[in-house]
Design an enzyme around this catalytic site. Structure first.
Site, mmCIF file in Angstrom:
data_model
loop_
_atom_site.group_PDB
_atom_site.id
_atom_site.type_symbol
_atom_site.label_atom_id
_atom_site.label_comp_id
_atom_site.label_asym_id
_atom_site.label_seq_id
_atom_site.Cartn_x
_atom_site.Cartn_y
_atom_site.Cartn_z
ATOM 1 N N CYS A 85 60.605 -4.242 -11.683
ATOM 2 C CA CYS A 85 59.666 -4.305 -10.758
ATOM 3 C C CYS A 85 61.025 -4.803 -9.412
ATOM 4 O O CYS A 85 62.025 -5.432 -9.754
ATOM 5 C CB CYS A 85 59.166 -6.180 -10.913
ATOM 6 N N GLY A 86 60.643 -4.318 -8.645
ATOM 7 C CA GLY A 86 61.506 -3.745 -7.803
ATOM 8 C C GLY A 86 61.829 -5.196 -6.831
ATOM 9 O O GLY A 86 63.127 -6.226 -6.379
ATOM 10 N N HIS A 87 60.754 -5.492 -5.993
ATOM 11 C CA HIS A 87 60.419 -7.681 -5.742
ATOM 12 C C HIS A 87 61.416 -8.226 -5.962
ATOM 13 O O HIS A 87 61.725 -8.774 -5.995
ATOM 14 C CB HIS A 87 59.945 -7.490 -4.747
ATOM 15 N N CYS A 235 56.200 -3.137 -1.730
ATOM 16 C CA CYS A 235 56.418 -2.966 -3.838
ATOM 17 C C CYS A 235 57.674 -1.668 -3.774
ATOM 18 O O CYS A 235 57.790 -0.603 -3.445
ATOM 19 C CB CYS A 235 55.474 -2.115 -3.623
ATOM 20 N N GLY A 236 59.022 -2.478 -4.160
ATOM 21 C CA GLY A 236 59.884 -1.674 -4.204
ATOM 22 C C GLY A 236 60.486 -0.621 -5.303
ATOM 23 O O GLY A 236 60.355 0.766 -5.311
ATOM 24 N N THR A 237 59.071 -0.555 -6.796
ATOM 25 C CA THR A 237 58.580 0.535 -7.471
ATOM 26 C C THR A 237 57.750 1.645 -6.962
ATOM 27 O O THR A 237 57.881 2.254 -7.240
ATOM 28 C CB THR A 237 58.595 0.182 -8.628
HETATM 29 O O1 PYC Z 1 58.289 -4.795 -5.984
HETATM 30 O O2 PYC Z 1 58.141 -2.696 -7.983
HETATM 31 C C1 PYC Z 1 57.762 -4.191 -7.325
HETATM 32 C C2 PYC Z 1 56.723 -4.358 -7.639
HETATM 33 C C3 PYC Z 1 55.670 -4.463 -8.943
HETATM 34 C C4 PYC Z 1 54.523 -5.192 -8.732
HETATM 35 C C5 PYC Z 1 54.297 -5.606 -7.731
HETATM 36 N N1 PYC Z 1 55.779 -5.819 -6.883
#
Ligand code: PYC
Length: 309
Positions: A85-87, A235-237
């Site tokens: 999870c990036g965030h 969303c980081g990923t």
């Molecule tokens: O930031 O990767 C992310 C992420 C995945 C689900 C919610 N945020």
């Protein structure tokens, strides 16, 4: 259970600092399986109502398996578990700094899908370097109930994504319900058509893209997360998966900033490099802020002791 809540560009993270399940030792991927099979009620307790809410992403802080890492982490949400999870990684770094557990500079975190690097640039700003991202299917079209044919790419950025270049609705908060219904219908269609990740994983995150609002941004997105809530951050990923698609298309060069806006107008500054094997290694930069520290209580007499599932 002691938790610290933060938000990263609007998307919430709850780090379990104390009182989480004892998952034993071993690789984080094995400990995730133990979490899932033996302690799923704890996941629900920590993020679901009445102690949490649908958008909340949980982060179980663990001892790392790899001794070069400052921490291990398993991410989860209202519906299940996340590979990465990036965030949440940005939120975890800011939380550990807030607790005096890590200083500014470079660190490594152990996750179920591999090691991610974290550069804590200040008390609030973090750049992470994700696990390798890649596209597996290009421009496939699925027939979606209520929408008709929808074309997109399947890509991995730590979770599995279906990326739709042309959003079915304008990327504006006034359309949030229509976007969520549409993305859910796309997710259902992918499942019905047996479209999965390489090892049969559900493609459980849906991204719609459109033009940015800010003049210096490159794209705006809407992201439906696996539990059915929309991501308030870009969303980081998901942004990592987007970079993998741009790289595969030859549409964006390595080492150049890609500014990804979210549906609420927050942003991640992203870029990628190619590793020795030619894999796309995405970096994501964003800010997180602590919003609360709390003790969560469980009373066995409470009919919602394990949260509303
Ligand atoms: O930031 O990767 C992310 C992420 C995945 C689900 C919610 N945020």
């Amino acid at each position: 259970m002691k938790v610290i809540d933060s938000h990263t560009e609007g998307e919430p993270t709850r780090v379990i600092m104390e009182g989480g399940p004892d998952l034993g030792s071993g690789p984080l991927s094995e400990r995730l399986k133990r979490f899932q099979s033996d302690f799923d009620a704890v996941r629900s307790f920590a993020v679901n109502e009445p102690r949490g809410y649908d958008a909340l992403v949980g982060a179980l802080l663990c001892e790392p398996h790899d001794p070069s890492c400052a921490a291990g982490v398993i991410f989860f949400n209202n519906g299940g578990y996340l590979g990465m999870c990036g965030h949440g990684t940005i939120g975890l770094a800011v939380t550990l700094h807030h607790m005096g557990r890590i200083g500014l500079g470079l660190h490594r975190f152990d996750t179920p899908v591999g090691i991610v690097s974290v550069n804590l640039l200040s008390a609030h700003e973090v750049q992470i370097e994700n696990v390798a991202s890649y596209r597996t299917r290009e421009k496939i079209t699925v027939d979606v109930k209520g929408l008709g044919p929808v074309t997109g790419d399947v890509a991995y950025g730590g979770n599995w994504f279906f990326l739709v270049q042309n959003s079915p609705f304008a990327l504006d908060m006034k359309n949030i319900n229509a976007l969520t219904h549409a993305a859910q219908a796309v997710s259902d269609a992918l499942a019905e058509h047996g479209i999965t990740g390489t090892a049969g994983e559900p493609v459980d995150h849906i991204e719609f893209f459109g033009p940015p609002v800010a003049a210096d941004a490159h794209s705006r997105n809407y992201v439906l997360c696996s539990g059915g809530a929309y991501d308030r951050s870009p969303c980081g990923t998901g942004t990592s998966a987007k970079l993998a698609c741009l790289a595969a298309d030859g549409a964006w060069p390595p080492e150049q900033d890609w500014v990804q806006e979210s549906i609420i107008g927050s942003r991640f500054i992203a870029r990628y490099r190619l590793d020795a094997q030619g894999a796309v290694i995405a970096s994501i930069r964003g800010r997180a802020f602590i919003v609360s520290e709390a003790n969560l209580y469980r009373n066995p007499l409470d009919p919602l002791a394990d949260g509303l599932r």
